[in-house]
Design a protein around this motif. Structure first.
Motif, PDB file in Angstrom:
ATOM      1  N   HIS A   6       0.766  -1.192  -0.048  1.00  0.00           N
ATOM      2  CA  HIS A   6       0.085  -0.020  -0.165  1.00  0.00           C
ATOM      3  C   HIS A   6       0.771   1.339   0.000  1.00  0.00           C
ATOM      4  O   HIS A   6       0.621   2.172  -0.841  1.00  0.00           O
ATOM      5  CB  HIS A   6      -0.814   0.027   1.215  1.00  0.00           C
ATOM      6  CG  HIS A   6      -2.146  -1.049   1.283  1.00  0.00           C
ATOM      7  ND1 HIS A   6      -2.849  -0.889   0.183  1.00  0.00           N
ATOM      8  CD2 HIS A   6      -2.496  -2.038   1.789  1.00  0.00           C
ATOM      9  CE1 HIS A   6      -3.770  -1.884   0.344  1.00  0.00           C
ATOM     10  NE2 HIS A   6      -3.684  -2.490   1.406  1.00  0.00           N
ATOM     11  N   ASP A  39      -5.970   0.543   7.101  1.00  0.00           N
ATOM     12  CA  ASP A  39      -5.742  -0.701   8.104  1.00  0.00           C
ATOM     13  C   ASP A  39      -5.532  -0.249   9.544  1.00  0.00           C
ATOM     14  O   ASP A  39      -5.144  -1.259  10.299  1.00  0.00           O
ATOM     15  CB  ASP A  39      -4.526  -1.265   7.439  1.00  0.00           C
ATOM     16  CG  ASP A  39      -4.939  -2.133   6.278  1.00  0.00           C
ATOM     17  OD1 ASP A  39      -5.967  -2.278   5.792  1.00  0.00           O
ATOM     18  OD2 ASP A  39      -3.840  -2.458   5.279  1.00  0.00           O
ATOM     19  N   HIS A  96     -12.226  -5.817  10.058  1.00  0.00           N
ATOM     20  CA  HIS A  96     -11.531  -5.571   8.925  1.00  0.00           C
ATOM     21  C   HIS A  96     -11.904  -5.346   7.822  1.00  0.00           C
ATOM     22  O   HIS A  96     -12.832  -6.083   7.371  1.00  0.00           O
ATOM     23  CB  HIS A  96     -10.339  -6.245   9.207  1.00  0.00           C
ATOM     24  CG  HIS A  96      -9.152  -6.196   8.120  1.00  0.00           C
ATOM     25  ND1 HIS A  96      -8.747  -4.862   7.863  1.00  0.00           N
ATOM     26  CD2 HIS A  96      -8.351  -7.043   7.274  1.00  0.00           C
ATOM     27  CE1 HIS A  96      -7.760  -5.032   6.916  1.00  0.00           C
ATOM     28  NE2 HIS A  96      -7.651  -6.231   6.443  1.00  0.00           N
ATOM     29  N   HIS A 101     -12.555   0.960   4.821  1.00  0.00           N
ATOM     30  CA  HIS A 101     -12.286   0.682   3.570  1.00  0.00           C
ATOM     31  C   HIS A 101     -13.718   0.784   2.675  1.00  0.00           C
ATOM     32  O   HIS A 101     -13.903   0.181   1.537  1.00  0.00           O
ATOM     33  CB  HIS A 101     -12.067  -0.888   3.377  1.00  0.00           C
ATOM     34  CG  HIS A 101     -10.735  -1.170   4.017  1.00  0.00           C
ATOM     35  ND1 HIS A 101     -10.351  -0.939   5.232  1.00  0.00           N
ATOM     36  CD2 HIS A 101      -9.613  -1.637   3.280  1.00  0.00           C
ATOM     37  CE1 HIS A 101      -9.057  -1.404   5.365  1.00  0.00           C
ATOM     38  NE2 HIS A 101      -8.547  -1.826   4.270  1.00  0.00           N
ATOM     39  N   HIS A 131      -5.120   3.049  -1.733  1.00  0.00           N
ATOM     40  CA  HIS A 131      -5.351   1.848  -0.486  1.00  0.00           C
ATOM     41  C   HIS A 131      -6.746   0.935  -1.060  1.00  0.00           C
ATOM     42  O   HIS A 131      -6.511  -0.363  -1.216  1.00  0.00           O
ATOM     43  CB  HIS A 131      -5.366   2.101   0.874  1.00  0.00           C
ATOM     44  CG  HIS A 131      -5.392   1.202   1.911  1.00  0.00           C
ATOM     45  ND1 HIS A 131      -4.290   0.945   2.536  1.00  0.00           N
ATOM     46  CD2 HIS A 131      -6.271   0.139   1.921  1.00  0.00           C
ATOM     47  CE1 HIS A 131      -4.697  -0.294   3.414  1.00  0.00           C
ATOM     48  NE2 HIS A 131      -5.751  -0.573   3.182  1.00  0.00           N
ATOM     49  N   ASP A 135      -6.813  -2.826  -2.472  1.00  0.00           N
ATOM     50  CA  ASP A 135      -7.470  -4.030  -2.044  1.00  0.00           C
ATOM     51  C   ASP A 135      -8.868  -4.583  -2.543  1.00  0.00           C
ATOM     52  O   ASP A 135      -9.206  -5.585  -2.298  1.00  0.00           O
ATOM     53  CB  ASP A 135      -8.137  -3.534  -0.372  1.00  0.00           C
ATOM     54  CG  ASP A 135      -7.094  -3.617   0.712  1.00  0.00           C
ATOM     55  OD1 ASP A 135      -5.950  -4.219   0.328  1.00  0.00           O
ATOM     56  OD2 ASP A 135      -7.304  -3.140   1.904  1.00  0.00           O
TER      57      ASP A 135
HETATM   58 ZN   LIG Z   1      -6.495  -2.615   3.678  1.00  0.00          ZN
END
Ligand SMILES: [Zn+2]
Length: 184
Positions: A6, A39, A96, A101, A131, A135
């Motif tokens: 990232h 993250d 997560h 995100h 990022h 992902d």
């Molecule tokens: Zn991530």
């Protein structure tokens, strides 16, 4: 993807987008941090390993204290302080690849930046958005439309696998080429 991937992608994208060589060092620093911020929702991530202590989420206290301190000493506005605080708390509490995100997470983080540091909005946007894009390419995908829990992913590879190595290596090459190109 891995934190270092990232970081490399965020820096390469920023080095490509920023044309002013004098603005490049600060832009790279901002984009580098922004590329790791999503993250914060993963206790083993690169950024959490830097700010937590022995796996205990002390990083949240550090982030909130810094946020409050910056507001007290008038480095940031009240709206920024509140948005940052909400973002950090949600990041630590949510699963997560969910809130941080998502488009909502991106919006909250960039609004916090824009309210107090409008001059850094471009590198912060590039670092954070890069990022999410990276992902999205992975098998596990991300909850782009959180709070809707559907995951969006292109299933191109696993985190820590060949995709990480290829994307990270390409980004490092691009970063070096862009910096050299801007210096000559
Ligand atoms: Zn991530």
């Amino acid at each position: 993807m891995l934190g270092r991937t990232h970081l490399a992608i965020g820096l390469a994208a920023t080095a490509t987008a920023v044309t002013n060589i004098h603005a490049l060092p600060v832009s790279l620093a901002v984009a580098g941090v922004a590329s790791l911020i999503p993250d914060l929702d993963e206790r083993h991530s690169l950024i959490r390993r830097k700010i937590d202590t022995a796996g205990i989420p002390t990083g949240l206290i550090l982030l909130l204290a810094t946020d409050a301190g910056m507001y007290m000493y008038v480095y940031i506005r009240l709206l920024s302080a509140l948005l940052f605080a909400g973002f950090f708390v949600f990041a630590y509490l949510s699963p997560h690849r969910s809130f941080t995100h998502s488009f909502l997470g991106l919006l909250v983080f960039l609004s916090a930046i824009y309210t107090s540091f409008p001059q850094y909005i471009v590198p912060a946007s590039i670092g954070y958005a890069a990022h999410l894009l990276a992902d999205v390419c992975t098998n596990s995908g991300i909850e782009l439309l959180w709070p809707w829990r559907k995951r969006f992913g292109l299933h191109l590879g696993q985190t820590g696998g060949v995709l990480d190595v290829l994307a990270g290596s390409a980004a490092v090459v691009l970063l070096v080429l862009e910096i050299v190109k801007k210096m000559i």
